[in-house]
Design an enzyme around this catalytic site. Structure first.
Site: not given
Length: 385
Positions: A184, A314
């Site tokens: 991220e 995820e």
């Protein structure tokens, strides 16, 4: 006597070389698309090696999760998962020049990776919570930030850390070990931290800088040679968000010396209103399903159909005391992703109790008891395979 000792020494060296060679593993002829299909469905060891509440080995428990042991990993394999993503933070374990990583920390990461490999799981390791908290003021060992103000330290941190990871994890590991460059990577403290806009100049320059940082990381891995020359590598856009790679013409996969070894990594808590928002929606609607399905279709059209497989690093739906609705969401999510040959890794931070809030309730696995808080959800995932 001297000749006998010399002969014994030669035999000892030969045995040592043979033993070292026997540990080396050869890559199979598997393609990237075949690999991702073999990975099937995965689970995240969240809030553990990525936890950065303190330094040293104690950091593993600094976010409230128990110390990982072999039984925990065995439980993941026994439940039917074929992949484990092991998020790792490194900046709180820098102990010297050139971003030297604490040896005890590297050994601990290796121990858990090896347990998973012993269970014949595919394993993903990365640079996780090392995205610096501010767009300015980054110092030595603080991690990285995808802007040009922080370029020099970010570049050196990423290069040095991946060089050390690559040295530790190389010839002993075949295609079952996968590297994910950055988790991220985003413009922290920015209004577009989680949602890139093509009309935002900071986003534009951040995405361009991230392209360069991804290249630095990949180059460090390939430079280590050996099996890392062929290592499959996962690459993310800003915030690992689908829209940052789907709606942007700026994101580019890095240039690789080995064709067909790169995978796109995205995270999907989709739709946000159902999967993550607190309180948000508790009932899954047809509109929610359409949003999920449309995202998969777009990822397939732009990447998979053009030879770049996709891993959902995820995903999950937070507990809102709505187990039956979540079962519907998981069934739809995994069924749709499977159509396109994607592997999805369930995010598990250990926090499941939604008595007071729905925020970040992504706990699924009771790591102390090797049991599941929502066994029906795990069954729904496994029933898709």
């Amino acid at each position: 006597m001297k000749k006998i000792l010399t002969a014994a020494f030669i035999l000892l060296c030969a045995a040592s070389m043979l033993n070292a060679k026997s540990k080396n593993k050869q890559f199979s002829q598997i393609t990237a698309a075949e690999l991702v299909k073999e990975m099937k469905t995965g689970w995240n060891l969240g809030n553990t090696l990525d936890a950065n509440g303190c330094t040293g080995l104690a950091s593993q428990e600094s976010w409230g999760q128990p110390l990982t042991d072999k039984k925990m990993i065995d439980g993941i394999a026994e439940a039917g998962f074929k992949t484990i993503r092991i998020p790792v933070s490194w900046s709180n374990h820098i102990t010297g020049k050139n971003h030297k990583i604490d040896k005890a920390w590297m050994n601990r990461v290796k121990q858990i990776v090896d347990w998973a490999i012993e269970d014949e799981l595919y394993v993903i390791i990365n640079i996780h919570h090392d995205n610096y908290t501010s767009p300015s003021g980054i110092g030595y060992g603080d991690g990285f930030y995808p802007n040009m103000v922080s370029w020099n330290e970010s570049m050196l941190f990423i290069k040095d850390v991946w060089t050390q990871i690559s040295k530790t994890f190389n010839n002993e590991y075949d295609e079952h070990l996968i590297f994910e460059l950055l988790n991220e990577p985003r413009l922290r403290e920015h209004e577009h931290e989680w949602w890139m806009s093509d009309s935002c100049n900071d986003c534009k320059y951040g995405a361009q800088t991230l392209n360069r940082l991804n290249q630095v990381a990949l180059d460090a891995i390939r430079k280590s040679g050996g099996n890392n020359r062929l290592r499959f590598v996962m690459v993310s856009g800003l915030a690992a968000a689908p829209h940052s790679v789907l709606d942007s013409n700026i994101f580019k996969m890095p240039q690789d010396t080995e064709p067909g070894r790169l995978l796109l990594s995205v995270h999907m808590y989709t739709p946000y209103a159902f999967a993550m928002q607190n309180p948000g929606d508790t009932v899954l609607t047809e509109s929610h399903k359409k949003e999920v399905n449309a995202t998969f279709e777009q990822l397939n059209e732009k990447f998979i159909s053009n030879g770049i497989p996709v891993v959902i690093g995820e995903y999950g739906a937070t507990n809102k005391n709505n187990t039956q609705e979540r079962i519907k969401w998981f069934t739809n999510f995994i069924s749709e992703s499977k159509k396109y040959g994607m592997c999805c890794c369930l995010w598990d931070n250990g926090d499941w109790n939604a008595a007071n809030t729905y925020e970040e309730k992504f706990g699924f696995y009771n790591r102390k008891e090797q049991s599941w808080y929502f066994e029906e959800i795990i069954d729904a995932i496994m029933n898709c395979f």
